[in-house]
Structures are given as C-alpha cells and as structure tokens.
Design an enzyme around this catalytic site. Sequence first.
Site, PDB file in Angstrom:
ATOM      1  N   ASP A  11     -15.636 -46.069  28.664  1.00 36.98           N
ATOM      2  CA  ASP A  11     -16.624 -47.213  28.235  1.00 36.98           C
ATOM      3  C   ASP A  11     -18.065 -46.701  28.697  1.00 36.98           C
ATOM      4  O   ASP A  11     -19.054 -46.856  28.022  1.00 36.98           O
ATOM      5  CB  ASP A  11     -16.266 -48.566  28.895  1.00 36.98           C
ATOM      6  CG  ASP A  11     -15.263 -49.242  28.357  1.00 36.98           C
ATOM      7  OD1 ASP A  11     -14.661 -48.929  27.076  1.00 36.98           O
ATOM      8  OD2 ASP A  11     -14.379 -49.767  29.289  1.00 36.98           O
ATOM      9  N   GLY A  12     -17.979 -45.961  29.635  1.00 37.68           N
ATOM     10  CA  GLY A  12     -19.317 -45.355  30.317  1.00 37.68           C
ATOM     11  C   GLY A  12     -19.770 -44.480  29.282  1.00 37.68           C
ATOM     12  O   GLY A  12     -21.178 -44.352  29.042  1.00 37.68           O
ATOM     13  N   THR A  13     -19.217 -43.584  28.774  1.00 40.14           N
ATOM     14  CA  THR A  13     -19.463 -42.398  27.861  1.00 40.14           C
ATOM     15  C   THR A  13     -19.917 -43.390  26.388  1.00 40.14           C
ATOM     16  O   THR A  13     -20.942 -43.084  25.807  1.00 40.14           O
ATOM     17  CB  THR A  13     -18.266 -41.720  27.260  1.00 40.14           C
ATOM     18  OG1 THR A  13     -18.107 -40.813  28.568  1.00 40.14           O
ATOM     19  CG2 THR A  13     -18.902 -40.642  26.496  1.00 40.14           C
ATOM     20  N   LEU A  14     -19.280 -44.140  26.203  1.00 37.64           N
ATOM     21  CA  LEU A  14     -19.623 -45.223  24.776  1.00 37.64           C
ATOM     22  C   LEU A  14     -20.983 -45.720  24.940  1.00 37.64           C
ATOM     23  O   LEU A  14     -22.000 -45.535  24.174  1.00 37.64           O
ATOM     24  CB  LEU A  14     -18.556 -46.354  24.785  1.00 37.64           C
ATOM     25  CG  LEU A  14     -19.167 -47.149  23.576  1.00 37.64           C
ATOM     26  CD1 LEU A  14     -19.047 -46.854  22.119  1.00 37.64           C
ATOM     27  CD2 LEU A  14     -17.805 -48.432  23.508  1.00 37.64           C
ATOM     28  N   SER A  15     -21.237 -46.175  26.428  1.00 35.67           N
ATOM     29  CA  SER A  15     -22.610 -46.766  26.562  1.00 35.67           C
ATOM     30  C   SER A  15     -23.726 -45.887  26.520  1.00 35.67           C
ATOM     31  O   SER A  15     -24.794 -46.014  26.173  1.00 35.67           O
ATOM     32  CB  SER A  15     -22.762 -47.629  27.877  1.00 35.67           C
ATOM     33  OG  SER A  15     -22.304 -48.966  27.607  1.00 35.67           O
ATOM     34  N   THR A  64      -9.998 -44.082  31.708  1.00 33.74           N
ATOM     35  CA  THR A  64      -8.887 -44.697  32.502  1.00 33.74           C
ATOM     36  C   THR A  64      -8.577 -45.906  31.851  1.00 33.74           C
ATOM     37  O   THR A  64      -7.192 -46.325  31.461  1.00 33.74           O
ATOM     38  CB  THR A  64      -9.185 -44.929  33.988  1.00 33.74           C
ATOM     39  OG1 THR A  64      -9.746 -43.625  34.399  1.00 33.74           O
ATOM     40  CG2 THR A  64      -8.135 -45.457  34.831  1.00 33.74           C
ATOM     41  N   LEU A  69     -18.451 -61.767  20.717  1.00 37.55           N
ATOM     42  CA  LEU A  69     -18.347 -61.318  19.688  1.00 37.55           C
ATOM     43  C   LEU A  69     -19.277 -60.074  19.471  1.00 37.55           C
ATOM     44  O   LEU A  69     -20.508 -60.194  20.114  1.00 37.55           O
ATOM     45  CB  LEU A  69     -18.653 -62.043  18.438  1.00 37.55           C
ATOM     46  CG  LEU A  69     -17.794 -63.339  18.192  1.00 37.55           C
ATOM     47  CD1 LEU A  69     -18.218 -64.431  17.237  1.00 37.55           C
ATOM     48  CD2 LEU A  69     -16.466 -62.649  17.617  1.00 37.55           C
ATOM     49  N   LEU A  74     -25.723 -62.685  19.985  1.00 33.06           N
ATOM     50  CA  LEU A  74     -25.715 -63.589  21.484  1.00 33.06           C
ATOM     51  C   LEU A  74     -25.219 -62.964  22.435  1.00 33.06           C
ATOM     52  O   LEU A  74     -24.160 -62.029  22.128  1.00 33.06           O
ATOM     53  CB  LEU A  74     -25.396 -64.926  21.104  1.00 33.06           C
ATOM     54  CG  LEU A  74     -26.104 -65.876  20.071  1.00 33.06           C
ATOM     55  CD1 LEU A  74     -25.252 -67.101  19.762  1.00 33.06           C
ATOM     56  CD2 LEU A  74     -27.303 -66.266  20.619  1.00 33.06           C
ATOM     57  N   GLU A  97     -21.674 -48.059  35.155  1.00 31.54           N
ATOM     58  CA  GLU A  97     -22.724 -47.525  35.762  1.00 31.54           C
ATOM     59  C   GLU A  97     -23.525 -48.659  36.551  1.00 31.54           C
ATOM     60  O   GLU A  97     -23.878 -49.542  36.029  1.00 31.54           O
ATOM     61  CB  GLU A  97     -23.841 -47.345  34.753  1.00 31.54           C
ATOM     62  CG  GLU A  97     -25.033 -46.500  35.290  1.00 31.54           C
ATOM     63  CD  GLU A  97     -24.947 -45.152  35.810  1.00 31.54           C
ATOM     64  OE1 GLU A  97     -25.702 -44.959  36.728  1.00 31.54           O
ATOM     65  OE2 GLU A  97     -23.910 -44.238  35.318  1.00 31.54           O
TER      66      GLU A  97
END
Length: 309
Positions: free
Chosen positions: A66-70, A96, A219, A224, A280
């Site tokens: 998820d960190g790489t995605l962000s 992970t 969503l 929002l 992060e």
Amino acid sequence: MANAHWYLVLNGKSAGDDAVREAVRVMRERGQELSVRVTWEDGDAERYVREAIAANAVMVVAGGGDGTLSEVAQALAHAGHDALALPALALMPLGTANDFAAATGIPVEPLPALQLAAHNPAVPMDLLQVEGDGQVHWCANLASGGFGTDVTVETHDGLKKVLGGLAYVVTGISRLGRIEPVSARIHGEGFHWEGSFIALGIGNGRQAGGGQVLCPDALLDDGLLDLTIVPELAGELMPTLGTLFSEGRHAALEQVAERARLGELWIEAEQPMTLNLDGEPLQARRFHVRCAPARVRMHLPAGCGLLVG
C-alpha cells in the site's frame, strides 16, 4: 492495450521475486512494451513517474504494498490535475498485508494483476490530501491514527517476512497493555467531535494495518472521506477492542464508533500525534485532510464494490 507503453515502478524489496520476473516476461512475449524501474531510496518513485510521463506511457504499475501504491499515486498527483492527461495507475500487490488489494479484489499474484490491468479500463479514483507538517502528502487508501497506527509503525520488517499479515496481530497483542488514547478535536462541515480516541480511520479505502476494517462503507470515487472514530470508553477499553477484533467488526463499529462522511476535515490534538498514510507515519498536532475527487485513474476489477458505479 497491447503495445502501449507501461512502466512498472517496483519496490526494491521485490526486485528478485521470480513471480514478478515471470509476469514481466509473459507480458512482453505477448507484445506489451513494459519498462521496469526499481526504487532504492526516497524520491525514486517520483522520478520514475516523471520518466513515464515523458515517455508517453499509458500506465504506471505500482509494484509493492500500500505504501508503494501511495508513492506512485502521489507522484501522479504532483504531475498535474488532469487525470486524463496522465498515465493510469495499476497495482501489482507485493506487500505484507496488501490491504487495498484485499478490499478491491485485485489479484495478489503478479501475472493476474497485470492481466487485470490490461483488460479492465481505468476509472476515476479519489485521493486523500493530507497537510500536517507544513507540506502536502497524498494517500491512496487510508489514513489511520491511534492503536492501529502504532501497530503498523512498530511491526518489524523481519517479523512481517516470517509471519506475513499475522505479524500485525502479534504486534497488536503485545501493545494491548500500553494503549495510550489520543486527545483531539475533529471537525468538518456539519460535524464536530472532541475527546480521546483509541483508533481513527479516514478512508478512501476501507482497511489498513493487516485487515483492520476501519471504514467499512468507504468508496473510492464518491468525492468524500469516510471518518471513523473509536473513542476511549472509560473502564471498557479491553471489551471494546475484543469486540472490534472479533467477528462482526462492522456491527461493532456501529455500536461504539462515531462516523461521518465529509469532503474535508481538521484534526487538532493536544500533543503531537501520528497519522499513518498507507505505512508512512506523519506526526503533527494539526492536520487538514481533504478528498481530491477523481485525481487519478486506476485499473480496478470489474464490479469492484468500492466504486459508486
């Protein structure tokens, strides 16, 4: 989308992954032009996304957790406001917990993840924009605070390699006796809350920290933020946590949590607190969090339950 140029921005921890190499080989044999760039230090993802834009790439695949995605989503956000003029975003989940992939249904195997990106059109997706230390940060999945943040930040990389997502549970159990509630004021249009909380979730996505579902109705494309505050309940801390971490989390949150849906919100804490932005940590006393609607386009599974449509 064959022959349209893709870039894979790959987290350095996964550079030697045989399944990743095989997935890249298969896609190239099918005629897909695919450049691979491996991150090593801060700023690499930003630099590679700029390179992809200069090369007229149609897609940037975030290869990691998820960190790489962000990181990749943030680099795209920095590149401009017009998502249609930028490469689309895709995810090859290699982390992970892979919370974003788990919630959206993106395959965790490298080749199926790339095949999904090849066959499913990109759709608009919101991002979270967080200002908390004098700078602007971006988050694709979920910003969290309190108990879940401490667990995520403190879970050791070595433990994650051995135990995977279970590492977050082990770390969480070790923290149960020393949870310190955070005192803060949280407000937005038509919403005001003040008190001490043990967990906080601000969702574009729904879960973080190895499966902690903090924003079960969030969503990705509604413009929002979904806000969930789990307050400190005097004398009921352990029963509250026990309810939250057992089956029926959604029902438990409805019973104990304050929830709202806002375009933006402000957090003002008595002492410096940490928000975890997809792995992060960001520390400050004051945060301004807003939803940036349709800031990127992303390849997601057909019928993804996190989309309005």
